[in-house]
Design a protein around this motif. Structure first.
Motif, short mmCIF file in Angstrom:
data_model
loop_
_atom_site.label_atom_id
_atom_site.label_comp_id
_atom_site.label_asym_id
_atom_site.label_seq_id
_atom_site.Cartn_x
_atom_site.Cartn_y
_atom_site.Cartn_z
N GLN A 156 -5.21 -30.24 -20.66
CA GLN A 156 -3.77 -30.53 -20.66
C GLN A 156 -3.03 -29.78 -19.55
O GLN A 156 -1.82 -29.95 -19.41
N LEU A 157 -3.74 -29.00 -18.75
CA LEU A 157 -3.12 -28.23 -17.67
C LEU A 157 -3.39 -28.86 -16.32
O LEU A 157 -4.40 -29.54 -16.13
N PRO A 158 -2.53 -28.62 -15.32
CA PRO A 158 -2.82 -29.07 -13.96
C PRO A 158 -4.09 -28.41 -13.43
O PRO A 158 -4.40 -27.25 -13.77
N ALA A 159 -4.82 -29.12 -12.59
CA ALA A 159 -6.07 -28.58 -12.04
C ALA A 159 -5.84 -27.28 -11.28
O ALA A 159 -6.66 -26.36 -11.35
N SER A 160 -4.71 -27.19 -10.57
CA SER A 160 -4.44 -25.97 -9.81
C SER A 160 -4.27 -24.76 -10.72
O SER A 160 -4.70 -23.65 -10.38
N THR A 161 -3.68 -24.97 -11.89
CA THR A 161 -3.53 -23.87 -12.85
C THR A 161 -4.88 -23.47 -13.41
O THR A 161 -5.20 -22.28 -13.51
N ASN A 162 -5.69 -24.46 -13.78
CA ASN A 162 -7.03 -24.16 -14.28
C ASN A 162 -7.84 -23.38 -13.26
O ASN A 162 -8.56 -22.43 -13.60
N ARG A 163 -7.74 -23.79 -12.01
CA ARG A 163 -8.50 -23.11 -10.95
C ARG A 163 -8.08 -21.65 -10.82
O ARG A 163 -8.91 -20.76 -10.69
N GLN A 164 -6.77 -21.40 -10.89
CA GLN A 164 -6.28 -20.02 -10.76
C GLN A 164 -6.69 -19.18 -11.96
O GLN A 164 -7.05 -18.00 -11.82
N ILE A 165 -6.62 -19.76 -13.17
CA ILE A 165 -7.05 -19.02 -14.36
C ILE A 165 -8.53 -18.67 -14.24
O ILE A 165 -8.94 -17.53 -14.52
N ALA A 166 -9.35 -19.65 -13.82
CA ALA A 166 -10.79 -19.40 -13.69
C ALA A 166 -11.08 -18.33 -12.65
O ALA A 166 -11.98 -17.49 -12.83
N CYS A 205 -15.97 -15.65 -6.95
CA CYS A 205 -15.10 -16.25 -7.96
C CYS A 205 -14.40 -17.49 -7.42
O CYS A 205 -14.26 -18.49 -8.13
N LYS A 206 -13.97 -17.43 -6.17
CA LYS A 206 -13.31 -18.58 -5.57
C LYS A 206 -14.27 -19.75 -5.49
O LYS A 206 -13.88 -20.91 -5.78
N GLU A 207 -15.49 -19.51 -5.09
CA GLU A 207 -16.47 -20.59 -5.00
C GLU A 207 -16.71 -21.23 -6.37
O GLU A 207 -16.78 -22.46 -6.48
N ARG A 208 -16.80 -20.40 -7.40
CA ARG A 208 -17.02 -20.94 -8.76
C ARG A 208 -15.82 -21.76 -9.23
O ARG A 208 -15.97 -22.86 -9.78
N ALA A 209 -14.62 -21.21 -9.03
CA ALA A 209 -13.42 -21.92 -9.48
C ALA A 209 -13.24 -23.24 -8.73
O ALA A 209 -12.89 -24.26 -9.33
N ASP A 210 -13.51 -23.23 -7.43
CA ASP A 210 -13.39 -24.45 -6.64
C ASP A 210 -14.40 -25.49 -7.09
O ASP A 210 -14.11 -26.69 -7.13
N ALA A 211 -15.61 -25.03 -7.41
CA ALA A 211 -16.66 -25.96 -7.84
C ALA A 211 -16.30 -26.62 -9.18
O ALA A 211 -16.60 -27.79 -9.40
N GLN A 212 -15.62 -25.86 -10.04
CA GLN A 212 -15.30 -26.37 -11.36
C GLN A 212 -14.04 -27.22 -11.38
O GLN A 212 -13.96 -28.24 -12.08
N TYR A 213 -13.02 -26.80 -10.61
CA TYR A 213 -11.72 -27.44 -10.71
C TYR A 213 -11.21 -28.02 -9.39
O TYR A 213 -10.10 -28.52 -9.33
N GLY A 214 -12.01 -27.93 -8.32
CA GLY A 214 -11.59 -28.47 -7.04
C GLY A 214 -10.91 -27.41 -6.20
O GLY A 214 -10.32 -26.48 -6.73
N SER A 215 -11.00 -27.56 -4.89
CA SER A 215 -10.42 -26.59 -3.97
C SER A 215 -8.95 -26.89 -3.73
O SER A 215 -8.48 -27.98 -4.03
#
Length: 316
Positions: free
Chosen positions: A282-292, A306-316
């Protein structure tokens, strides 16, 4: 407020101010009223003497600010009935999503509609008319900064900021204790106070505590202010109050996780980062990426990992 506008002419924070106030409308998150008392139907801000706010605006507001459900809020905006078009709050919330989507043409259109519908309220509801004329002008300023760039856009935006203050002052002259006004003005004043060394944040915090409603929005603003002032124990107390009113709001869970990290309580923060991400759909992808990203950093991993993992999961 006019003195603040003059000071901002020489201040590097003007772009941040526009961005953060728009984020208030996005849900990017006070009272002497009882914390669990519901607002009257149709008006999420006032527990008595409700103003005429469209049902769609009410639904979008609750989805975004109480539930942190941006997906549901988008559906409400897309399925709005004709009555919603007469409510400036409806257009302001639509502008917030346009900003989030980086759809600058839509942002310009929604900003203009916010101003136009606000002006039409002048004879029926002068407080909300002035308030949302201010919001519409502010949104136009955000559009200019995004499309013209900082160097060219800042002089124009600064001139518009003075107009925002003028309209806010006109609304405040009608009812300085109005909850809807207190939320928007309190957030703006607190942001200015955090970034301007001569300003006093306590005035804005007191306004949010005394008159802002609903609680989960007002105390979120207070928590953000205390966090930015590096007064983290007070920030934690404020976000706890907000969470009492909206315990399943992922924005608030994320904010609490951030504050716990600032208090060097990384292990505790992980529970709240993890819980916030259970609402990822229910959250924007950019928010999910920052939380991750921040969740990963709380485990001690390097930022690049961490950035690589978050980008892989939620997009760069």
């Amino acid at each position: 407020m006019a003195n603040l506008a003059t000071a901002l002419i020489q201040n590097i924070f003007v772009h941040k101010i526009f961005r953060r106030i728009v984020c208030l409308l996005v849900g990017m998150g006070l009272t002497l009223l009882p914390l669990i008392r519901p607002a009257l139907a149709g008006d999420p801000f006032r527990v008595e003497d409700p103003h005429n706010i469209s049902e769609t605006s009410e639904q979008v507001f609750y989805a975004m600010f109480r539930d942190g459900n941006y997906a549901q809020a988008r559906e409400y905006l897309e399925e709005a009935d004709a009555n919603a078009e007469d409510d400036p709050l409806f257009h302001a919330l639509g502008a917030a999503f346009a900003y989030l989507d980086e759809d600058w043409s839509a942002l310009r259109t929604k900003a203009s509609l916010t101003e136009e519908t606000a002006a039409e309220l002048a004879g029926r509801d002068p407080l909300r008319s002035n308030l949302y004329e201010a919001v519409g002008i502010f949104l136009r300023g955000a559009y200019i900064l995004q499309t013209d760039g900082i160097a060219q856009g800042t002089p124009r935006a600064l001139g518009m900021l003075q107009q925002v203050f003028d309209r806010m002052d006109a609304a405040e002259a009608i009812d300085p204790q109005d909850p809807e006004l207190s939320l928007l003005k309190g957030y703006m004043d607190l942001l200015l106070a955090v970034n301007l060394p001569f300003a006093n944040p306590e005035t804005a915090i007191d306004q949010l505590k005394s008159y802002g409603y609903p609680t989960y929005v007002a105390y979120r603003g207070i928590a953000l202010g205390y966090r930015d002032l590096d007064r983290n124990p007070e920030a934690l107390e404020a976000v706890e109050v907000a969470l009492e009113a909206a315990p399943q709001n992922p924005d608030l869970l994320y904010l609490k996780a951030q504050i716990l990290r600032r208090l060097d309580r990384d292990e505790e923060s992980l529970d709240f980062f993890n819980e916030a991400l259970t609402y990822a759909d229910q959250l924007p992808a950019s928010t999910n990426r920052q939380i991750a990203l921040e969740q990963c950093r709380a485990t001690g991993e390097e930022r690049s990992v961490c950035k690589e993992r978050a980008d892989a999961q939620y997009g760069s």
